[in-house]
Write an enzyme that holds these catalytic residues in place. Structure first.
Site, PDB file in Angstrom:
ATOM      1  N   ASP A 160      96.986  39.784  34.418  1.00 16.86           N
ATOM      2  CA  ASP A 160      97.805  39.479  33.244  1.00 16.86           C
ATOM      3  C   ASP A 160      99.309  39.700  33.393  1.00 16.86           C
ATOM      4  O   ASP A 160     100.098  38.843  33.053  1.00 16.86           O
ATOM      5  CB  ASP A 160      97.328  40.311  32.042  1.00 16.86           C
ATOM      6  CG  ASP A 160      95.848  40.117  31.741  1.00 16.86           C
ATOM      7  OD1 ASP A 160      95.145  39.479  32.539  1.00 16.86           O
ATOM      8  OD2 ASP A 160      95.402  40.603  30.689  1.00 16.86           O
ATOM      9  N   GLU A 390      88.496  51.200  34.950  1.00 16.40           N
ATOM     10  CA  GLU A 390      88.924  49.800  35.013  1.00 16.40           C
ATOM     11  C   GLU A 390      89.637  49.517  36.329  1.00 16.40           C
ATOM     12  O   GLU A 390      89.431  48.492  36.968  1.00 16.40           O
ATOM     13  CB  GLU A 390      89.857  49.521  33.822  1.00 16.40           C
ATOM     14  CG  GLU A 390      90.246  48.068  33.644  1.00 16.40           C
ATOM     15  CD  GLU A 390      91.050  47.843  32.361  1.00 16.40           C
ATOM     16  OE1 GLU A 390      91.440  48.845  31.715  1.00 16.40           O
ATOM     17  OE2 GLU A 390      91.300  46.675  32.016  1.00 16.40           O
TER      18      GLU A 390
HETATM   19  C1  GLC Z   1      92.234  42.141  31.292  1.00 20.74           C
HETATM   20  C2  GLC Z   1      92.299  41.749  32.763  1.00 20.74           C
HETATM   21  C3  GLC Z   1      91.393  40.572  33.009  1.00 20.74           C
HETATM   22  C4  GLC Z   1      89.983  40.903  32.553  1.00 20.74           C
HETATM   23  C5  GLC Z   1      89.951  41.441  31.120  1.00 20.74           C
HETATM   24  C6  GLC Z   1      88.602  42.032  30.760  1.00 20.74           C
HETATM   25  O1  GLC Z   1      92.711  41.144  30.468  1.00 20.74           O
HETATM   26  O2  GLC Z   1      93.607  41.463  33.152  1.00 20.74           O
HETATM   27  O3  GLC Z   1      91.394  40.198  34.359  1.00 20.74           O
HETATM   28  O4  GLC Z   1      89.162  39.798  32.657  1.00 20.74           O
HETATM   29  O5  GLC Z   1      90.893  42.466  30.969  1.00 20.74           O
HETATM   30  O6  GLC Z   1      88.206  42.998  31.674  1.00 20.74           O
END
Ligand code: GLC
Length: 420
Positions: A160, A390
């Protein structure tokens, strides 16, 4: 079975919301596209039926034009922003209006390989969904036929707030018609998340595309952010190889040829993005026409989908080793030492299990098994020390962001058994 394997399976069970898995409770309370593909590969190791379900539930969100959205809002939740009322899409089940890296067909091949003969029909239905999506990528996101597919929103990359988007995002206005009401920083410390200004730009893009009624051709013309992206194209190509394999398996020769042509086009285009002076591949900003030279993990992702000449592969790996030197957990998503590098902030430095997974596959494909093993070992021990976070601070090894994370659990299961 070790405790960690049991714990990984427990996390996937706890995050189950009825045939699909949320990335983690509260912070991400819906079904996310590439998260589910990784999760399906994790399930394929011990519960093939559940692996198919994960992909089938994701495919429920597919649009008539073939796009598989980045979020499927199967049921309401008020712990996440932006929800369905911000996206304003009109496709049966509420979904977001953008997409995410097409890991789907990579997962489908793995799930199919793990299944017995009786699962052919199940694979075929998902194969057709994947084929429609791949056609969408080439039609909607590469209308000029360059072989590189473009992203119209940084969230489509899955990375992101990567420094790769800084220059392109600086041009995107911070004005929004939708009020920005962040929920993420109620769950996770703000230092680990994108900044407020980033969020205003993210939502400016959503407003712009909602205003195009999510019509791909109109968005292509109006997009203030348009990046022909190397990581996504590499994933699309690897997925395309797996899709072609399935097409041939099913005797669908014409489709296999069509997919092979997509693959050949992308293979050539990605190779053209190799920059010897940087020892990595680069994306292109389609608004400015310039290469994006920001040093991020994306530059090495093409190893996943290409069989490089030995000299190229070893140059890339030497560069990867330089980035990793002295770190507790590789692989950093931004090159350490750069001004943009922030070891705790999301995609601006931290190490992520699923990125390592893809890099490990790419290193093996290119005969770089030794570095692949180092990366695998350091990823597994980071998770064993810190839990299923994460992502990880590459310097301290600390687990950051959300906890009890599904794709970290899937990565653990996959890497623990040695990978493919
Ligand atoms: C965030 C991450 C993305 C992922 C999402 C859910 O937006 O950047 O890559 O898919 O979280 O984990």
């Amino acid at each position: 079975m070790t405790d960690h394997i049991q714990e990984a399976r427990r996390i996937l069970a706890v995050n189950d919301r009825g045939g699909y898995t949320v990335p983690t409770d509260r912070l991400y309370p819906f079904q996310w596209n590439w998260d589910s593909a990784f999760v399906a590969m994790g399930f394929a190791l011990y519960d093939v039926d559940r692996a198919y379900r994960e992909l089938e539930r994701l495919a429920e969100g597919q649009w008539a034009d073939g796009m598989i959205p980045h979020i499927v809002f199967h049921q309401p939740s008020d712990t996440y922003f932006p929800g369905p009322s911000v996206w304003r899409t009109k496709h049966g089940i509420p979904t977001s209006g953008i997409t995410q890296p097409p890991v789907f067909a990579i997962a489908l091949r793995q799930v199919h390989d793990a299944a017995d003969e009786g699962a052919r029909e199940r694979t075929l239905a998902l194969y057709l969904a994947a084929l429609k999506w791949h056609r969408w990528w080439y039609a909607a996101r590469d209308p000029e036929g360059t072989g590189l597919v473009a992203l119209l929103h940084p969230w489509e990359s899955g990375s992101d707030n990567s420094p790769a988007w800084d220059a392109a995002m600086a041009r995107v206005p911070t004005t929004t018609t939708t009020p920005v009401v962040r929920k993420d920083i109620g769950h996770v410390h703000a230092d680990m998340r994108p900044r407020d200004e980033d969020y205003r730009r993210f939502i400016h893009l959503v407003d712009t595309y909602a205003d195009c009624d999510w019509n791909p051709a109109e968005q292509w013309v109006r997009a203030p952010f348009k990046v022909a992206e190397i990581q996504t194209t590499a994933i699309l190509l690897k997925a395309g190889e797996d899709l072609e394999h399935l097409a041939r398996l099913f005797g669908r020769t014409e489709e296999a040829e069509e997919i092979a042509a997509f693959n050949a086009l992308s293979r050539k285009a990605i190779l053209g993005q190799w920059r010897p002076a940087l020892s990595r591949f680069v994306s292109r900003d389609l608004v400015s026409g310039a290469d994006i030279e920001a040093a991020t993990q994306a530059g090495f992702l093409p190893l996943l989908a290409l069989d490089l000449e030995a000299a190229m592969a070893s140059a890339a790996v030497a560069e990867m080793r330089r980035w990793s030197a002295g770190l507790k957990v590789a692989f950093p998503t931004t090159k350490p030492g750069l001004a943009a590098y922030e070891p705790k902030r999301y995609w601006r430095g931290p190490a992520w299990g699923i990125i390592n997974w893809l890099l490990i596959e790419g290193l093996r494909r290119n005969g770089e098994g030794a570095f692949a093993e180092e990366l695998r070992g350091s990823t597994l021990s980071a998770i064993e020390r810190e839990g299923f976070a994460e992502y990880f601070d590459p310097e301290t090894g600390e687990g950051c962001g959300g906890l009890g994370f599904s794709w970290t659990a899937a990565a653990y299961l996959w890497l623990k058994r040695g990978g493919r």
